[in-house]
Design a protein around this motif. Structure first.
Motif, short mmCIF file in Angstrom:
data_model
loop_
_atom_site.label_atom_id
_atom_site.label_comp_id
_atom_site.label_asym_id
_atom_site.label_seq_id
_atom_site.Cartn_x
_atom_site.Cartn_y
_atom_site.Cartn_z
N THR A 228 0.84 -1.19 0.00
CA THR A 228 0.00 0.00 0.00
C THR A 228 0.87 1.25 0.00
O THR A 228 1.84 1.34 0.75
CB THR A 228 -0.93 0.01 1.23
N SER B 65 -2.20 5.47 3.40
CA SER B 65 -3.33 5.01 4.20
C SER B 65 -4.55 5.90 3.96
O SER B 65 -4.52 7.09 4.27
CB SER B 65 -2.97 5.04 5.69
N LEU B 66 -5.60 5.31 3.44
CA LEU B 66 -6.83 6.07 3.25
C LEU B 66 -7.50 6.39 4.58
O LEU B 66 -8.10 7.45 4.73
CB LEU B 66 -7.80 5.28 2.37
N PHE C 187 -9.55 -4.13 -3.92
CA PHE C 187 -10.15 -3.82 -2.63
C PHE C 187 -11.66 -3.68 -2.76
O PHE C 187 -12.42 -4.26 -1.97
CB PHE C 187 -9.55 -2.54 -2.03
N ASN D 271 -8.46 3.88 -4.54
CA ASN D 271 -7.87 2.64 -4.04
C ASN D 271 -6.79 2.09 -4.96
O ASN D 271 -5.80 1.53 -4.50
CB ASN D 271 -8.96 1.60 -3.78
N ALA E 205 -3.75 4.23 -4.33
CA ALA E 205 -3.15 3.91 -3.03
C ALA E 205 -2.60 2.49 -2.99
O ALA E 205 -1.86 2.14 -2.07
CB ALA E 205 -4.19 4.07 -1.93
N THR F 151 -4.42 -0.10 -2.42
CA THR F 151 -5.07 -0.71 -1.27
C THR F 151 -5.22 -2.21 -1.53
O THR F 151 -5.71 -2.61 -2.58
CB THR F 151 -6.45 -0.07 -1.02
#
Length: 156
Positions: free
Chosen positions: A2, A5-6, A49, A137, A140, A142
């Protein structure tokens, strides 16, 4: 791995969260239709994700595995209602804007036969919202695979 961090930045994303919630809370679109659109757009965008999340949410809401498995080939089966088919086509055309005629007049005419104007707006905003989440996402990176769907008692 990742990239960022969302969760640490959720306050910045609150308007997007609120938009998604308002579409769900309006109650104009059926839950199964919403979940199919979220899944299909996430498939197109390759967001692991979101696919993990929405497949688990769909199953928790009673969606069948067969309808989830056949979703990429929805045009070749009779498993989806007319409203679901139009919604999936709308979401696909709105997601893949590089097509010959995105959200064509023919599709709009088809949509007005099965959706009210308010429902078309909700469907459009739903598609825009999940496209945004997919892109966030994907950027990121994710990781998918660890999402847990809320239990029926915890769901609203």
């Amino acid at each position: 791995m990742t990239r960022f961090s969302l969760q640490r930045h959720y306050p910045s994303m609150q308007p997007l969260i609120d938009l998604g919630k308002s579409i769900h809370d309006a109650g104009r679109l059926e839950q199964p239709l919403i979940l199919l659109v979220l899944m299909r757009v996430s498939q197109i965008n390759g967001c692991a994700f979101c696919l993990d999340m929405h497949s688990k949410d769909a199953r928790a809401a009673g969606e069948t595995e067969q309808r989830l498995y056949l979703l990429p080939a929805w045009r070749e089966t009779k498993l989806y209602s007319e409203r679901e088919q139009v919604a999936l086509q709308w979401a696909e055309e709105l997601t893949e804007l590089a097509g010959a005629e995105p959200v064509s007049d023919a599709l709009y005419d088809k949509a007005t036969k099965v959706f009210s104007e308010a429902e078309i707006v909700d469907l459009t905003l739903l598609t825009v919202t999940i496209n945004s989440w997919n892109r966030i996402n994907v950027a990121a990176r994710t990781i998918g695979g660890n999402y847990r769907a809320p239990t029926k008692a915890a769901a609203h």
